[in-house]
Design a protein around this motif. Structure first.
Motif, PDB file in Angstrom:
ATOM      1  N   LYS A 196       0.977  -1.180  -0.070  1.00  0.00           N
ATOM      2  CA  LYS A 196       0.110   0.118  -0.255  1.00  0.00           C
ATOM      3  C   LYS A 196       0.775   1.267   0.118  1.00  0.00           C
ATOM      4  O   LYS A 196       1.392   1.517   0.915  1.00  0.00           O
ATOM      5  CB  LYS A 196      -0.768   0.124   1.208  1.00  0.00           C
ATOM      6  CG  LYS A 196      -1.876   1.320   1.375  1.00  0.00           C
ATOM      7  CD  LYS A 196      -3.002   1.012   2.329  1.00  0.00           C
ATOM      8  CE  LYS A 196      -3.762   2.217   2.853  1.00  0.00           C
ATOM      9  NZ  LYS A 196      -4.293   2.955   1.596  1.00  0.00           N
ATOM     10  N   ASP A 226      -2.150   5.672  -3.953  1.00  0.00           N
ATOM     11  CA  ASP A 226      -3.138   6.826  -3.337  1.00  0.00           C
ATOM     12  C   ASP A 226      -2.424   8.142  -3.526  1.00  0.00           C
ATOM     13  O   ASP A 226      -1.290   8.160  -3.002  1.00  0.00           O
ATOM     14  CB  ASP A 226      -3.359   6.525  -2.059  1.00  0.00           C
ATOM     15  CG  ASP A 226      -4.513   5.214  -1.843  1.00  0.00           C
ATOM     16  OD1 ASP A 226      -4.958   5.170  -3.118  1.00  0.00           O
ATOM     17  OD2 ASP A 226      -4.542   4.585  -0.736  1.00  0.00           O
ATOM     18  N   ALA A 268      -0.372   2.341   5.500  1.00  0.00           N
ATOM     19  CA  ALA A 268       0.457   2.219   4.516  1.00  0.00           C
ATOM     20  C   ALA A 268       1.714   1.465   4.689  1.00  0.00           C
ATOM     21  O   ALA A 268       2.050   1.459   5.820  1.00  0.00           O
ATOM     22  CB  ALA A 268       0.656   3.805   3.946  1.00  0.00           C
TER      23      ALA A 268
END
Ligand SMILES: Cc1cc2nc3c(=O)[nH]c(=O)nc-3n(C[C@H](O)[C@H](O)[C@H](O)COP(=O)(O)O)c2cc1C
Length: 463
Positions: A196, A226, A268
């Motif tokens: 992530k 992201d 994350a």
């Protein structure tokens, strides 16, 4: 002398730092002091031209300025940095020219040096006559020695400004960069292996340099990463220093920040900060992010994550920024994966560096690699450990619970084996014969255990 005091504490009047200034005022009452709360009123100062002009009129007519501010997150509060940005945006820098300046801070001495270097650069940019800094531990004023030192500093300040002693500049004006980064088209994208990745940025539409770097970084992967622009979040303001978070990490603001931090940053594996430098530092917007992160207090919540930076701007002319970037990661026990900056303007080199960072964060994350901390992390963590165990325990109770649970109170006095060794050896070295033998063997005895590990290690196993 007419002195303008610019209060950087977001608390406004009840500022610890301001008590140091007021202590000086009480001992030197013949000067005229004009106080302006900057950080606590930054929104009004920004929106209300009359208020801004009133402050500037005092600055214009004064002899000297005292920058009085707490250290916040390795620099000064975001609100104070916003004020410094406004000075340049509104072209009022000439009002500061040749005024004597001192910078006074209070802190727990965690990266107060970076805050002071930044403020020194700010004074040099404003062409002020920077006399010096006073970096007090927040409780120094409560000690007689602290008060004595403060008065000695004040004496030097008044003498230097009255005699108009000129102080040499340390930071030369920022010179422009070498041109825009032109990213290459990525021929072969890589797999992020389900890691992530969160990229946080502060760019505005005109910050094309950092946008090109972000695009190049995200293009490196087959997956979409992201990307969060801080301007898109509902963040109502900078940290006010109320410390209500100390009890259970809940922030007094009812905006998006804490929820965003918990839902995007904490899960994350890899965090990339993509920053467009502004003036002499990161932008006040990005600084607001780091200050608001303080609701997590002194817990290293980024432990074992990979953290890297993409930076657009003249970073080499802001030397304190390296310590900020590395120190912010190291005290967190995260891995400092590196910085890529576009200032050299060599597109090929920037391209290769971004690619390397993109590859490295994945490999490091997969291998759970966290390089040993330098002084920046080790020293910082020890300050927190001591203060959370000691005088700040009742304020930062959430920290205390966490440190206790995670074994962060790793004081040397708990190492019973070395305590025993110390006692025995110190006693024995009082005997001259033993002492002679001890010091003649110290070199070999020190490296023997390391040598034994090298000699006995099994190269087929990982350790
Ligand atoms: C959001 C926040 C960030 C802080 N960051 C630092 C820091 O990086 N280093 C440090 O030594 N102290 C830090 N402190 C502690 C303050 O510098 C210290 O409490 C100071 O004395 C407060 O002064 P004031 O009452 O004038 O605002 C921080 C405090 C807050 C609330």
């Amino acid at each position: 002398m007419k002195i303008v005091v610019l209060n950087g504490s977001p608390k406004g009047e009840p500022s610890v730092t301001m008590q140091y200034v007021k202590f000086i005022q009480k001992h030197y009452p013949d000067h005229e002091y004009l106080f302006h709360n900057i950080s606590s009123r930054i929104n009004r100062i920004e929106k209300n031209d009359d208020l801004f002009n009133e402050i500037m009129a005092d600055i214009e007519s004064c002899d000297s300025i005292i920058w009085s501010t707490p250290v916040y997150t390795l620099f000064v509060p975001a609100q104070y940095m916003r004020f410094i940005e406004l000075i340049h945006e509104r072209n009022v820098a000439p009002s500061f020219k040749d005024k004597a300046a001192i910078v006074m801070t209070t802190s727990i001495h965690f990266y107060d040096h970076t805050a002071h270097r930044y403020m020194h650069a700010v004074c040099d940019d404003l062409e002020m006559n920077y006399i010096g800094y006073f970096s007090a531990e927040m409780d120094d004023l409560r000690k007689s020695r602290g008060r004595e030192t403060l008065l000695k500093f004040a004496k030097n300040y008044f003498e230097s400004s009255e005699k108009k002693i000129h102080h040499q500049k340390r930071y030369q004006p920022i010179t422009p960069g070498n041109g825009a980064f032109d990213p290459a088209i990525v021929a072969k994208k890589m797999n992020a292996h389900k890691k992530k990745i969160v990229l946080v940025t502060d760019h505005k539409p005109h910050d094309t340099g950092i946008q090109a770097m972000i695009k190049r970084f995200s293009d490196a992967y087959t997956e979409t990463i992201d990307i969060i622009n801080l301007w898109d979040l509902n963040i109502q303001g900078g940290c006010t220093g109320c410390i209500k978070c100390g009890y259970d990490n809940s922030c007094m603001y009812k905006d998006d920040f804490s929820a965003f931090y918990r839902s995007s940053i904490l899960p994350a594996d890899i965090i990339i900060y993509a920053m467009a430098l502004t003036g002499r530092n990161i932008s006040s917007k990005f600084k607001e992010y780091f200050d608001r992160r303080f609701f997590m207090n002194h817990v290293p919540e980024l432990k074992d994550k990979q953290v890297g930076y993409l930076i657009s701007g003249q970073m080499s002319q802001m030397p304190y920024l390296y310590d900020f970037c590395q120190g912010s990661v190291e005290w967190q026990q995260a891995n400092f994966a590196g910085i890529v900056c576009d200032e050299a303007g060599d597109s090929k080199e920037i391209d290769a560096s971004i690619q390397k960072l993109a590859e490295q964060v994945i490999t490091f994350s997969e291998n759970a690699y966290c390089q040993p901390q330098t002084f920046l992390g080790v020293g910082g963590a020890k300050i927190f450990r001591d203060d959370i165990w000691g005088k700040l325990r009742h304020v930062f109770q959430a920290d205390y619970r966490n440190y206790k649970k995670t074994g962060a109170f790793n004081f040397p006095h708990k190492r019973y084996k070395s305590r025993l060794t110390n006692s025995v050896v110190m006693l024995l070295t009082k005997i001259p014969g033993f002492r002679k033998e001890f010091y003649s063997r110290i070199k070999t005895e020190m490296y023997k255990p390391h040598k034994n590990i090298v000699e006995s290690c099994d190269v087929r196993s990982s350790s």
